[in-house]
Enzyme design. Structure first.
Site, PDB file in Angstrom:
ATOM      1  N   ASP A  60       0.872  -1.169   0.000  1.00 50.78           N
ATOM      2  CA  ASP A  60       0.000   0.000   0.000  1.00 50.78           C
ATOM      3  C   ASP A  60       0.910   1.220   0.000  1.00 50.78           C
ATOM      4  OD1 ASP A  60      -1.659   2.167   0.666  1.00 50.78           O
ATOM      5  OD2 ASP A  60      -3.055   0.853   1.732  1.00 50.78           O
ATOM      6  N   ASN A  87       2.635   6.373 -10.912  1.00 48.44           N
ATOM      7  CA  ASN A  87       1.303   6.371 -11.513  1.00 48.44           C
ATOM      8  C   ASN A  87       0.192   6.117 -10.496  1.00 48.44           C
ATOM      9  OD1 ASN A  87      -0.782   5.693 -13.752  1.00 48.44           O
ATOM     10  ND2 ASN A  87      -0.606   3.786 -12.587  1.00 48.44           N
ATOM     11  N   ARG A 121      11.403   8.977  -2.753  1.00 44.94           N
ATOM     12  CA  ARG A 121      12.493   9.125  -1.777  1.00 44.94           C
ATOM     13  C   ARG A 121      13.353   7.862  -1.707  1.00 44.94           C
ATOM     14  NH1 ARG A 121      16.282   9.196   0.558  1.00 44.94           N
ATOM     15  NH2 ARG A 121      16.907  10.167   2.541  1.00 44.94           N
ATOM     16  N   TYR A 153      -8.928  16.513  -4.932  1.00 45.96           N
ATOM     17  CA  TYR A 153      -8.213  15.775  -5.985  1.00 45.96           C
ATOM     18  C   TYR A 153      -7.350  16.752  -6.799  1.00 45.96           C
ATOM     19  CZ  TYR A 153      -7.134  12.982 -10.098  1.00 45.96           C
ATOM     20  OH  TYR A 153      -6.454  12.340 -11.107  1.00 45.96           O
ATOM     21  N   LYS A 157      -3.200  16.940  -7.324  1.00 44.15           N
ATOM     22  CA  LYS A 157      -2.526  16.904  -8.625  1.00 44.15           C
ATOM     23  C   LYS A 157      -1.747  18.212  -8.874  1.00 44.15           C
ATOM     24  CE  LYS A 157      -3.369  12.708  -9.888  1.00 44.15           C
ATOM     25  NZ  LYS A 157      -2.292  11.744 -10.129  1.00 44.15           N
ATOM     26  N   VAL A 186      -9.481   9.611 -19.156  1.00 45.46           N
ATOM     27  CA  VAL A 186      -9.030   8.284 -19.609  1.00 45.46           C
ATOM     28  C   VAL A 186      -9.997   7.260 -19.013  1.00 45.46           C
ATOM     29  CG1 VAL A 186      -7.062   6.703 -19.760  1.00 45.46           C
ATOM     30  CG2 VAL A 186      -6.651   9.133 -19.306  1.00 45.46           C
TER      31      VAL A 186
HETATM   32  P1  NDP Z   1      -7.111   2.985 -12.062  1.00 45.51           P
HETATM   33  O1  NDP Z   1      -8.068   3.054 -10.940  1.00 45.51           O
HETATM   34  O2  NDP Z   1      -7.455   2.131 -13.228  1.00 45.51           O
HETATM   35  O3  NDP Z   1      -5.660   2.573 -11.519  1.00 45.51           O
HETATM   36  C1  NDP Z   1      -5.155   3.107 -10.326  1.00 45.51           C
HETATM   37  C2  NDP Z   1      -3.939   2.315  -9.881  1.00 45.51           C
HETATM   38  O4  NDP Z   1      -3.424   2.920  -8.683  1.00 45.51           O
HETATM   39  C3  NDP Z   1      -4.288   0.870  -9.568  1.00 45.51           C
HETATM   40  O5  NDP Z   1      -3.327   0.024 -10.139  1.00 45.51           O
HETATM   41  C4  NDP Z   1      -4.224   0.805  -8.055  1.00 45.51           C
HETATM   42  O6  NDP Z   1      -3.718  -0.470  -7.626  1.00 45.51           O
HETATM   43  C5  NDP Z   1      -3.188   1.891  -7.739  1.00 45.51           C
HETATM   44  N1  NDP Z   1      -3.382   2.368  -6.363  1.00 45.51           N
HETATM   45  C6  NDP Z   1      -4.415   3.097  -5.873  1.00 45.51           C
HETATM   46  N2  NDP Z   1      -4.286   3.257  -4.539  1.00 45.51           N
HETATM   47  C7  NDP Z   1      -3.149   2.601  -4.174  1.00 45.51           C
HETATM   48  C8  NDP Z   1      -2.494   2.371  -2.940  1.00 45.51           C
HETATM   49  N3  NDP Z   1      -2.963   2.865  -1.783  1.00 45.51           N
HETATM   50  N4  NDP Z   1      -1.348   1.655  -2.929  1.00 45.51           N
HETATM   51  C9  NDP Z   1      -0.840   1.159  -4.080  1.00 45.51           C
HETATM   52  N5  NDP Z   1      -1.422   1.330  -5.282  1.00 45.51           N
HETATM   53  C10 NDP Z   1      -2.557   2.042  -5.331  1.00 45.51           C
HETATM   54  O7  NDP Z   1      -6.912   4.509 -12.553  1.00 45.51           O
HETATM   55  P2  NDP Z   1      -5.977   5.175 -13.674  1.00 45.51           P
HETATM   56  O8  NDP Z   1      -5.182   4.178 -14.388  1.00 45.51           O
HETATM   57  O9  NDP Z   1      -6.848   6.064 -14.458  1.00 45.51           O
HETATM   58  O10 NDP Z   1      -5.068   6.096 -12.748  1.00 45.51           O
HETATM   59  C11 NDP Z   1      -3.664   6.101 -12.775  1.00 45.51           C
HETATM   60  C12 NDP Z   1      -3.169   7.499 -12.500  1.00 45.51           C
HETATM   61  O11 NDP Z   1      -3.588   8.368 -13.545  1.00 45.51           O
HETATM   62  C13 NDP Z   1      -3.671   8.125 -11.201  1.00 45.51           C
HETATM   63  O12 NDP Z   1      -2.608   8.828 -10.587  1.00 45.51           O
HETATM   64  C14 NDP Z   1      -4.740   9.110 -11.680  1.00 45.51           C
HETATM   65  O13 NDP Z   1      -4.892  10.170 -10.793  1.00 45.51           O
HETATM   66  C15 NDP Z   1      -4.127   9.541 -12.996  1.00 45.51           C
HETATM   67  N6  NDP Z   1      -5.051  10.125 -13.954  1.00 45.51           N
HETATM   68  C16 NDP Z   1      -6.153   9.425 -14.387  1.00 45.51           C
HETATM   69  C17 NDP Z   1      -6.994   9.993 -15.312  1.00 45.51           C
HETATM   70  C18 NDP Z   1      -8.230   9.326 -15.772  1.00 45.51           C
HETATM   71  O14 NDP Z   1      -9.130  10.010 -16.328  1.00 45.51           O
HETATM   72  N7  NDP Z   1      -8.380   8.027 -15.633  1.00 45.51           N
HETATM   73  C19 NDP Z   1      -6.724  11.324 -15.877  1.00 45.51           C
HETATM   74  C20 NDP Z   1      -5.558  11.956 -15.332  1.00 45.51           C
HETATM   75  C21 NDP Z   1      -4.748  11.364 -14.433  1.00 45.51           C
HETATM   76  P3  NDP Z   1      -4.350  -1.362  -6.440  1.00 45.51           P
HETATM   77  O15 NDP Z   1      -5.789  -0.959  -6.291  1.00 45.51           O
HETATM   78  O16 NDP Z   1      -4.158  -2.769  -6.884  1.00 45.51           O
HETATM   79  O17 NDP Z   1      -3.527  -1.015  -5.258  1.00 45.51           O
HETATM   80  C1  8X3 Z   2      -8.489  12.685 -13.844  1.00 53.17           C
HETATM   81  C2  8X3 Z   2      -9.136  13.576 -14.825  1.00 53.17           C
HETATM   82  O1  8X3 Z   2     -10.654  15.585 -15.114  1.00 53.17           O
HETATM   83  O2  8X3 Z   2     -11.462  13.766 -13.702  1.00 53.17           O
HETATM   84  O3  8X3 Z   2      -7.317  13.240 -13.342  1.00 53.17           O
HETATM   85  O4  8X3 Z   2      -9.764  15.226 -12.920  1.00 53.17           O
HETATM   86  S1  8X3 Z   2     -10.295  14.576 -14.091  1.00 53.17           S
END
Ligand code: NDP
Ligand code: 8X3
Length: 252
Positions: A60, A87, A121, A153, A157, A186
């Site tokens: 985590d 990510n 880090r 949120y 970011k 996305v």
């Molecule tokens: P998903 O929910 O599909 O994936 C999120 C990932 O983050 C999962 O693999 C999850 O793994 C991991 N995660 C979440 N919390 C934890 C935790 N406490 N410890 C370890 N891993 C964690 O979302 P996205 O692929 O869309 O998101 C990926 C990144 O992209 C994020 O930072 C999001 O803010 C960013 N983003 C997404 C956008 C979108 O529209 N989808 C747009 C802009 C940015 P697990 O649950 O197995 O731990």
């Molecule tokens: C995820 C995209 O527009 O929902 O970072 O904040 S938005």
């Protein structure tokens, strides 16, 4: 010898697509997340389909101890990390500030800011030692603008956006690239998480538009990492064609 990348949040969405893309580009992968079965499944896929070695790291990212122990306990050859993709992240809830839930706020701050900081880090000194590396932070259009009910949120970011700039300065003399990638909408599990498994609400996020896919962002990352050593993309914003910024989307 193959290069090594560590991708956080590799169990889903952008992180999973990025891990698969990197395996296709010849990287060995450290794949991180909390859902072990998904990590194991991805490991098999990377090994069988792409002949990449893959090491699942289940932790985590909000836990400083879990993150530090996972990195400390990496076998020596896996510490030679060339690329870190920060990510893992999430949005939880969509409320006006006066209605927000403290638990939701803490999950976002602890994951998107503290988690990113803990892993950075731990990995940055390994890159500094060899004076080479690339850190890619997955930020968002929410790191560039704020939108109604996006308050916390967006703040997390904006913090990632600032940290990318700060890291680039601090890493400069060690020849380490830092790239901030800011996606718009996305379609991943992101909205399912944000709306706490309300699938109708999640689906509505992408109604009347063609959202990006995880593969679209992986392709952008592929471009970023394949530039010559003297070229660093600092910041890249990528939206669906029908999205102008975090606020304005043209829906059918
Ligand atoms: P998903 O929910 O599909 O994936 C999120 C990932 O983050 C999962 O693999 C999850 O793994 C991991 N995660 C979440 N919390 C934890 C935790 N406490 N410890 C370890 N891993 C964690 O979302 P996205 O692929 O869309 O998101 C990926 C990144 O992209 C994020 O930072 C999001 O803010 C960013 N983003 C997404 C956008 C979108 O529209 N989808 C747009 C802009 C940015 P697990 O649950 O197995 O731990
Ligand atoms: C995820 C995209 O527009 O929902 O970072 O904040 S938005």
């Amino acid at each position: 010898m193959k290069k090594i990348a560590l991708v956080t949040g590799a169990t889903s969405g952008i992180g999973k697509s990025t891990a698969i893309m990197l395996a296709g580009c010849g990287f060995n992968l450290i794949i991180a997340g909390r859902r072990k079965e998904r990590l194991d499944e991805l490991k098999s896929q990377l090994e069988i389909k792409y002949k990449s070695e893959a090491l699942p790291l289940c932790f985590d990212i909000r836990s400083r101890d879990e993150v530090c122990k996972a990195v400390e306990n990496l076998p020596r050859q896996w510490k030679n990390i060339d690329l870190l993709v920060n990510n893992a992240g999430l949005a939880v809830g969509l409320n006006h500030i006066q209605d927000g839930l403290f638990d939701d706020w803490e999950r976002m701050i602890d994951t998107n800011i503290c988690g990113l900081l803990y892993i950075t880090r731990c990995i940055a000194p390994l890159m500094i030692e060899k004076k080479q590396g690339h850190i890619i932070n997955i930020c968002s259009v929410a790191g560039k603008d704020v939108y109604e009910k996006g308050n916390i949120y967006c703040a997390t970011k904006h913090a990632v956006d600032a940290l990318s700039k700060a890291m680039r300065i601090d890493m400069l003399k060690y020849n380490i690239k830092v790239t901030n990638v800011c996606p718009g909408a996305v379609e991943t599990e992101f909205s399912i998480v944000r709306f706490k498994n309300n699938l109708n609400q999640a689906k509505a996020t992408y109604a009347g538009m063609t959202p990006l896919t995880g593969d679209d962002i992986a392709n952008v990352i592929k471009f970023v990492i394949n530039l010559p050593p003297h070229v660093c993309i600092n910041d890249i914003v990528v939206t669906p064609t029908s999205q102008a910024n975090a606020i304005i989307i043209n829906r059918d």
